[in-house]
Motif scaffolding. Structure first.
Motif, PDB file in Angstrom:
ATOM      1  N   ALA A 115       0.849  -1.191   0.000  1.00  0.00           N
ATOM      2  CA  ALA A 115       0.000   0.000   0.000  1.00  0.00           C
ATOM      3  C   ALA A 115       0.886   1.243   0.000  1.00  0.00           C
ATOM      4  N   SER A 116       0.371   2.332  -0.542  1.00  0.00           N
ATOM      5  CA  SER A 116       1.134   3.569  -0.566  1.00  0.00           C
ATOM      6  C   SER A 116       0.204   4.762  -0.400  1.00  0.00           C
ATOM      7  N   VAL A 117       0.788   5.886   0.000  1.00  0.00           N
ATOM      8  CA  VAL A 117       0.073   7.147   0.154  1.00  0.00           C
ATOM      9  C   VAL A 117       0.768   8.185  -0.715  1.00  0.00           C
ATOM     10  N   HIS A 118      -0.018   8.945  -1.475  1.00  0.00           N
ATOM     11  CA  HIS A 118       0.514  10.023  -2.320  1.00  0.00           C
ATOM     12  C   HIS A 118       0.150  11.357  -1.674  1.00  0.00           C
ATOM     13  N   SER A 119       1.110  12.277  -1.612  1.00  0.00           N
ATOM     14  CA  SER A 119       0.846  13.585  -0.995  1.00  0.00           C
ATOM     15  C   SER A 119       1.729  14.654  -1.622  1.00  0.00           C
ATOM     16  N   ASP A 120       1.483  15.876  -1.238  1.00  0.00           N
ATOM     17  CA  ASP A 120       2.314  17.023  -1.627  1.00  0.00           C
ATOM     18  C   ASP A 120       2.434  17.203  -3.140  1.00  0.00           C
ATOM     19  N   LEU A 121       1.342  17.022  -3.867  1.00  0.00           N
ATOM     20  CA  LEU A 121       1.361  17.216  -5.315  1.00  0.00           C
ATOM     21  C   LEU A 121       1.590  18.681  -5.629  1.00  0.00           C
ATOM     22  N   ALA A 122       2.546  18.955  -6.509  1.00  0.00           N
ATOM     23  CA  ALA A 122       2.819  20.323  -6.949  1.00  0.00           C
ATOM     24  C   ALA A 122       3.021  20.302  -8.460  1.00  0.00           C
ATOM     25  N   VAL A 123       2.360  21.214  -9.164  1.00  0.00           N
ATOM     26  CA  VAL A 123       2.510  21.335 -10.613  1.00  0.00           C
ATOM     27  C   VAL A 123       2.987  22.751 -10.908  1.00  0.00           C
ATOM     28  N   GLN A 124       4.043  22.851 -11.705  1.00  0.00           N
ATOM     29  CA  GLN A 124       4.588  24.151 -12.067  1.00  0.00           C
ATOM     30  C   GLN A 124       4.654  24.276 -13.580  1.00  0.00           C
ATOM     31  N   ARG A 125       4.439  25.500 -14.054  1.00  0.00           N
ATOM     32  CA  ARG A 125       4.573  25.774 -15.477  1.00  0.00           C
ATOM     33  C   ARG A 125       6.034  26.032 -15.810  1.00  0.00           C
ATOM     34  N   ALA A 126       6.442  25.593 -16.981  1.00  0.00           N
ATOM     35  CA  ALA A 126       7.797  25.840 -17.477  1.00  0.00           C
ATOM     36  C   ALA A 126       7.711  26.076 -18.979  1.00  0.00           C
TER      37      ALA A 126
END
Length: 54
Positions: free
Chosen positions: A4-15
């Motif tokens: 099992a896993s947990v996903h967190s702290d999603l960040a999307v940046q434009r470049a």
């Protein structure tokens, strides 16, 4: 076997060469494991609501 896993702290940046996404993945299971995170980005017609591509 699976874990099992947990996903967190999603960040999307434009470049200049397109968006970059970063996410933290933490194994919360009893076994070692690995996986691939899939992210699908699209342009939303509503700036307040993210759009999911199907």
């Amino acid at each position: 076997m699976y874990t099992a896993s947990v996903h967190s702290d999603l960040a999307v940046q434009r470049a200049d060469n397109g968006p970059t996404a970063v996410v933290t993945v933490r194994n919360t299971g009893d076994r070692a494991g690995e996986g691939t995170v899939h992210a699908y980005l699209g342009v939303s017609t509503d700036a307040t609501m993210p759009q999911v591509k199907k």
